[in-house]
Every structure is written in C-alpha cells, then in structure tokens.
Design an enzyme around this catalytic site. Sequence first.
Site, PDB file in Angstrom:
ATOM      1  N   PHE A 129       0.870  -1.180   0.000  1.00 42.87           N
ATOM      2  CA  PHE A 129       0.000   0.000   0.000  1.00 42.87           C
ATOM      3  C   PHE A 129       0.900   1.221   0.000  1.00 42.87           C
ATOM      4  CE2 PHE A 129      -2.365   3.444   1.987  1.00 42.87           C
ATOM      5  CZ  PHE A 129      -3.526   3.432   1.229  1.00 42.87           C
ATOM      6  N   ASP A 214       9.586   2.446   1.165  1.00 40.85           N
ATOM      7  CA  ASP A 214       8.406   3.133   1.680  1.00 40.85           C
ATOM      8  C   ASP A 214       8.351   2.886   3.187  1.00 40.85           C
ATOM      9  OD1 ASP A 214       5.876   3.849   2.601  1.00 40.85           O
ATOM     10  OD2 ASP A 214       4.826   3.117   0.821  1.00 40.85           O
ATOM     11  N   LYS A 243       3.326   9.986   8.442  1.00 38.98           N
ATOM     12  CA  LYS A 243       2.653   9.531   9.654  1.00 38.98           C
ATOM     13  C   LYS A 243       3.364  10.026  10.912  1.00 38.98           C
ATOM     14  CE  LYS A 243       0.226   5.531   7.661  1.00 38.98           C
ATOM     15  NZ  LYS A 243      -1.151   5.983   7.858  1.00 38.98           N
TER      16      LYS A 243
END
Length: 398
Positions: A129, A214, A243
């Site tokens: 994702f 990532d 995040k």
Amino acid sequence: MTSALLPTYARAPLSFERGEGAWLVASDGERYLDFGAGIAVNALGHAHPHLVAALTEQAGKLWHTSNLFEIPEGERLGRRLVDATFADVAFFANSGAEANEAAIKMARKYHAAGGHPERYRIVTFEGAFHGRTLATIAAGGQAKYIEGFGPKVEGFDQVPPCDVAALEAAIGPETAALMIEPIQGEGGLRVIPHEELRRLRALCDERGLLLIMDEVQTGVGRTGKLFAHEWSGIAPDIMSAAKGIGGGFPLGVCLATREAARGMTAGTHGTTFGGNPLAMAVGNAVLDVVLADGFLEHVRRTGLLLKQKLAALRDRFPDVIEAVRGEGLMLGLKCAVSNTAFVAAARAARLLVIPAGDNVVRLLPPLIITEADVSEAVERLETTAAGLSPAALRRAAE
C-alpha cells in the site's frame, strides 16, 4: 440528518473530544486506550506537551509563506534527517502519498537525466500500500483501490514478495527501480526478511536500479530503529516517510542520496503547503523526543514485552488468534475469526485497534506507552478474545 461529508469512510459511531498520552476521551466521557494512534500517526500520543508547545509558539509567529522563500525550520529539520539517515537531501510534503509520488518521480527523472528516459517502470510487491493517488494505487496494485478509476497509471509491475524468479522476470530494459515496504502494514503486517532486503539492495546495485523504501508506516521509531530498513544493515537510494514524523500534524518527506536526486532540479517538482513553518516546528519537536537518549531502546523493550504477552494470548485463544506478526510497536494479530468483528469487540472493551489485509488486526500504539499501558491493553484483548471464542459464541446463542 444526512451527512454533508462524502461517504467514503465507514466510520465507527464514535467521536472523541480530547486525549492525553495513550488515552482518548469520547464525547460521552468514556475513556479508550488508543492502540491505533490514528493509523500510526500519533507517535508521541495525544497532546504531548513538547509538541503542543512547539506548535503553539510557531502559530503565534508565522503559519505560511510558501516555498518561494527560505524556511529556516525546514532547513533545520532537513539537516537533522539527513544527519540521522543515509540521505543527502530532503523534500517535504503533506502526506505519505505525496512523499511516495515524489519518490516515483525522482526515480524516473534519475534515469531520464542520465540519458535513459525509457527506464521508467517500477517493480512493486503484492500486498503493498503506497497511497491513494492515481499513481500510488497503481504502485500498490490492489484491485479494490484501483477499480472504477479508469485506466491504471502505466509503469508498475507487481510481483510476490520474496519470489526470486518472478522478480527476475519482471526486471527489463525499462525498469528504473524497486519499491518496497520493509513491513507491509495495510497488507497484513507481513515482515520482509532482512536477507531479502539485502538481496534487493545487491540486485539494484548489479542492475543499475534505484531502491525505494516506503517507510511511511514503519519509520520514525515504530520498529525500534529510526527507520525499519536499518535492521537489515542496508540503505535505500530513496525513502518516503510520513505519519509519525509529524506526530499528528500533516507531514511527509522524501529523502534521497544526492545521486538519486540528480534530476530533481528547480521547477521539476513542488508543493504549496509542504514544508510550511507549522509542520516544520512540529517535525523538529518530534525528532527532539525520538532522537533523545533511550527513546528507541524504550520502544524496543516495550515492543518485546507486548509481543511476548500477545504470544501468550495466542496460545490461550488459538481459535481466535492464529499468529502474532510484526516488529517493535508495529504488531498484528492474524485472526481465525473476522478481523472486523475483533476490532468491534475490542472497541466495546474500550480498546482501539485497526483492521488490515489478510484478516489481520493491527496494534500501532503511541511509542510512549508504558508497561502499565501494555498490561491494560492485553487485559482488554483477553476480554475481546474470550468473547469471540467459538465456545463463548455457542453459549451466547443457547
């Protein structure tokens, strides 16, 4: 009354009005132990005093000027990230998807600047994702995110993780880079083995490819290192983070070596809000805490304690929990029952956890949790598992 909001979220019928540390207080006054942290965002919990002070001070001085001008706090945050990682340069954005878009563009531009514009394809890995933009859903390759949005953005080839033959077959003369999460979060807390990451690094070096990591969910201390790839002893060429880096304030960054970023000259990429003074103040405050002596050791120690207690819980309820996955404070429960039912039952026990792919429940607590928080969370998970066991459900049905 019909909501004025676009109905793209299946929201729980619950809202919160304040929080402190690992706890949230709902509008009805009920207290919830937060082991979701806003999907790994609130790395330092709620209302952390150092972050509150940094944001408040900056808010009273300057909010936004745009990147037409120098932003000293951005230069400081960039320097600190560069000094703490493999990277030479940083590009600030507002989210993980934006950071990944920058990484994708950078990898393509690297080869174009080197005289090989035909090398634009990026190999990614099934279960990944990378975001919700048109390019990043194509990079992730999951049909549930792509379907209905027209032709898929060209240039991404998915292969199963750790499948040597499939990866070799996918790499061709148009391949520019490999892009991988060290731990697949949304994909079900699947850890990519350290030896596999080392193999990918060697393959990229051999084939002239860039390695993109990532670390949007795994970064900023989540696994007990500043970034998860450090456990494997390798370094990427390009890395995205977001995040936790903003501790709850919208912030993303694309970090890279100067060589990998050679094509990203003035005018090739930009953002209006990225790197604004508010975000930079908070990002620096997050690093103040995460880079302090003993903080990452605390994450490792607390993560090990939680993992041990979860393993004991799995042994007690094998008909509810099949396995425990993950590293540090990025852990998952592979469920033998519906993960959505598990999340709902945990919420009824006043514990917030998050569903993920492969029927997994994610535990992503703030990195500042205490041993007492761990014990409290496991008690509530025990209540949840006991209520979902087939024996308990049979008794309830009688």
